[in-house]
Design a protein around this motif. Structure first.
Motif, PDB file in Angstrom:
ATOM      1  N   ILE A 295      38.364  45.501  36.095  1.00 38.00           N
ATOM      2  CA  ILE A 295      39.555  45.045  35.390  1.00 38.00           C
ATOM      3  C   ILE A 295      39.213  44.075  34.273  1.00 38.00           C
ATOM      4  CG2 ILE A 295      40.070  43.036  36.838  1.00 38.00           C
ATOM      5  CD1 ILE A 295      42.987  43.968  36.853  1.00 38.00           C
ATOM      6  N   ASP A 296      38.044  43.426  34.377  1.00 39.41           N
ATOM      7  CA  ASP A 296      37.647  42.490  33.331  1.00 39.41           C
ATOM      8  C   ASP A 296      37.227  43.189  32.048  1.00 39.41           C
ATOM      9  OD1 ASP A 296      35.525  43.565  34.719  1.00 39.41           O
ATOM     10  OD2 ASP A 296      34.201  41.882  34.282  1.00 39.41           O
ATOM     11  N   GLN A 297      37.073  44.506  32.081  1.00 38.08           N
ATOM     12  CA  GLN A 297      36.695  45.252  30.883  1.00 38.08           C
ATOM     13  C   GLN A 297      37.873  45.965  30.233  1.00 38.08           C
ATOM     14  OE1 GLN A 297      33.226  47.743  31.493  1.00 38.08           O
ATOM     15  NE2 GLN A 297      32.423  46.382  33.068  1.00 38.08           N
ATOM     16  N   VAL A 318      45.871  37.835  36.923  1.00 40.20           N
ATOM     17  CA  VAL A 318      45.063  38.044  38.132  1.00 40.20           C
ATOM     18  C   VAL A 318      44.010  36.931  38.188  1.00 40.20           C
ATOM     19  CG1 VAL A 318      43.509  39.573  39.378  1.00 40.20           C
ATOM     20  CG2 VAL A 318      45.405  40.531  38.043  1.00 40.20           C
ATOM     21  N   PRO A 319      44.089  36.023  39.149  1.00 35.26           N
ATOM     22  CA  PRO A 319      43.091  34.952  39.244  1.00 35.26           C
ATOM     23  C   PRO A 319      41.688  35.535  39.464  1.00 35.26           C
ATOM     24  CG  PRO A 319      45.004  34.482  40.634  1.00 35.26           C
ATOM     25  CD  PRO A 319      45.153  35.895  40.168  1.00 35.26           C
ATOM     26  N   PRO A 320      40.681  34.894  38.910  1.00 36.08           N
ATOM     27  CA  PRO A 320      39.306  35.380  39.090  1.00 36.08           C
ATOM     28  C   PRO A 320      38.907  35.406  40.568  1.00 36.08           C
ATOM     29  CG  PRO A 320      39.420  33.728  37.347  1.00 36.08           C
ATOM     30  CD  PRO A 320      40.747  33.712  38.033  1.00 36.08           C
ATOM     31  N   GLY A 321      38.201  36.464  40.940  1.00 31.62           N
ATOM     32  CA  GLY A 321      37.685  36.581  42.292  1.00 31.62           C
ATOM     33  C   GLY A 321      38.677  37.027  43.335  1.00 31.62           C
ATOM     34  N   VAL A 322      39.925  37.300  42.943  1.00 31.04           N
ATOM     35  CA  VAL A 322      40.941  37.706  43.922  1.00 31.04           C
ATOM     36  C   VAL A 322      40.791  39.177  44.292  1.00 31.04           C
ATOM     37  CG1 VAL A 322      43.419  38.050  44.275  1.00 31.04           C
ATOM     38  CG2 VAL A 322      42.583  35.934  43.258  1.00 31.04           C
ATOM     39  N   LEU A 323      40.499  40.012  43.291  1.00 32.89           N
ATOM     40  CA  LEU A 323      40.435  41.452  43.550  1.00 32.89           C
ATOM     41  C   LEU A 323      39.088  41.844  44.140  1.00 32.89           C
ATOM     42  CD1 LEU A 323      42.068  43.104  40.411  1.00 32.89           C
ATOM     43  CD2 LEU A 323      43.114  42.467  42.573  1.00 32.89           C
ATOM     44  N   ALA A 356      49.599  42.086  37.703  1.00 31.58           N
ATOM     45  CA  ALA A 356      49.820  40.801  38.376  1.00 31.58           C
ATOM     46  C   ALA A 356      49.624  40.972  39.879  1.00 31.58           C
ATOM     47  CB  ALA A 356      51.221  40.270  38.074  1.00 31.58           C
ATOM     48  N   VAL A 357      49.344  39.838  40.536  1.00 31.09           N
ATOM     49  CA  VAL A 357      49.220  39.802  41.988  1.00 31.09           C
ATOM     50  C   VAL A 357      50.441  39.077  42.542  1.00 31.09           C
ATOM     51  CG1 VAL A 357      47.887  38.922  43.938  1.00 31.09           C
ATOM     52  CG2 VAL A 357      46.707  39.847  41.935  1.00 31.09           C
TER      53      VAL A 357
END
Length: 428
Positions: A295-297, A318-323, A356-357
């Motif tokens: 998702i970061d790309q 989306v907070p980093p490291g959540v997915l 979004a989460v």
């Protein structure tokens, strides 16, 4: 054209004589005689033939054979040895009809015992017929009335040959029945075939998503460059085409690596596959050549869409490291397919992406206005319902325990909306 009497006679003669000279007949005869040799060895060791009646010899030898064969059937590897030998000498139409796996249950051992007893019994019968038949034939042909019996020799040979052929076919039927795969093995084989089919579908979906997106962007950029004719725009379009093509080549190479490194048996358990994201990451030990986009790309994906002439309004909360890695990769592919559909069916129209989460779930939304008639893309709502890409999105969502909906939305149904909801953890 009607067949003549001569042609029917020739075909009938061939059908009778051809099996007598076929190599498979003699291979099966060898298999039969091996069973007879075993019985003969047991007979000579115990009970022997010295000062015993024929009935006593047969009864004691049979009992000894059955006990020994039952003990051999208890050894799991005996089933593998018998299966390999049967495949080589009985020559089945399909090798998989005769199993080569060790005995895995008492049912397998019981079938193995029945096979060994049946094999030795049938082989012994053919062996005795062979020995006593040859001995008797020699006595007749060497006697004073040899000329009288010589005329019947061809019929005797023909009868013996077809006796061997019939016994060989019976032995093969017994092997397929008693050495064939057990229900558990058949179930495992069915599961393996299903896994192979699933693997092919996953790889096909991966190629469809990445290569389809690249081709869509390339076609749009090339068409726009031809229409505009501005040197600066053409240069920018060529740059986008080059970058998109490079990424597509990387995706293709990644998929080919997965194909090359798949075990010969087709098993995939625990390896993970491109686009599946369920069994595993599929990247361990492979280096960057098999790393999946996440998702970061997505920003690079959106830049490509903007360069193709479709404005993209993206909001990613989306907070980093959540997915988890699996969810990140699958989310990228889902959004990629949504953007590709927008470029293909509504070129130039704005695309809105929301990620979004909320409440332990990942929510993905991709919406675009339907193309106006004559704008270059089919503006019909039904034009996208049966596509492979949308079906692939639903499959991805289902595998991850979520759901996906697609169709017309917005005010007056003027938008095409893709909504996907995925749990952050499987089973959640």
């Amino acid at each position: 054209m009607p067949r003549t009497t001569a042609s029917r006679f020739r075909d009938g003669t061939t059908a009778i004589l051809a099996p007598l000279v076929a190599g498979v007949t003699y291979a099966r005869l060898l298999h039969l005689l091996v069973g007879w040799i075993f019985a003969g060895v047991v007979l000579l060791v115990y009970p022997g033939t010295y000062h015993r009646s024929l009935g006593t010899i047969v009864l004691q030898a049979t009992a000894t054979d059955v006990v020994l064969l039952a003990l051999v059937a208890l050894v799991p590897a005996a089933r593998r040895a018998e299966g390999v030998q049967a495949r080589l000498l009985l020559v089945p139409d399909r090798e998989e009809d005769i199993g080569v796996e060790p005995s895995g249950s008492w049912a397998d051992r019981r079938r193995m015992a029945a096979w060994l007893v049946g094999r030795v019994a049938l082989g012994s019968a053919i062996g005795f017929v062979t020995v006593f038949g040859l001995t008797g034939a020699y006595g007749l042909l060497a006697g004073p009335d040899a000329a009288r019996y010589l005329l019947s020799a061809p019929l005797v040979v023909l009868g013996y040959g077809w006796l061997v052929i019939g016994a060989g076919r019976l032995q093969l039927a017994m092997a397929e029945r008693l050495l064939g795969p057990s229900p558990a093995e058949r179930l495992a084989e069915a599961e393996l075939r299903a896994e192979r089919l699933l693997e092919r579908n996953r790889l096909a979906r991966e190629l469809h998503d990445s290569i389809g997106h690249a081709l869509t962007v390339t076609v749009l950029q090339a068409g726009a460059a031809r229409e505009v004719g501005d040197p600066a725009f053409v240069a920018k379009a060529l740059e986008v085409i080059e970058e998109t093509g490079r990424r597509a080549m990387e995706d293709l190479e990644r998929t080919l690596v997965l194909l090359r490194e798949t075990p010969a048996g087709g098993g995939t358990a625990g390896r993970g596959t491109a686009g599946s994201g369920v069994a595993g990451s599929g990247t361990a030990g492979h280096g960057t050549a098999t790393e999946q986009p996440g998702i970061d790309q997505l920003s690079a994906l959106f830049d490509t869409a903007r360069a193709a002439g479709s404005p993209v309004d993206a909001r990613i909360d989306v907070p980093p490291g959540v997915l988890p890695g699996v969810l990140s990769r699958e989310s990228y592919r889902i959004v990629q397919e949504g953007v590709t559909n927008a470029l293909k069916y509504a070129p130039g129209e704005p695309v809105g992406v929301r990620i979004a989460v909320r409440d332990g779930r990942l929510e993905l939304r991709c919406a675009n206005r339907l193309a106006a008639p004559g704008r270059g893309g089919p503006g019909r709502v039904g034009s996208r319902k049966g596509g492979k890409g949308l079906r692939g999105i639903r499959e991805r969502a289902t595998l991850l325990g979520g759901e996906a909906t697609v169709g017309a939305g917005g005010e007056g149904g003027a938008e095409w909306v893709l909504d996907v909801r995925l749990p952050l953890r499987l089973g959640a």
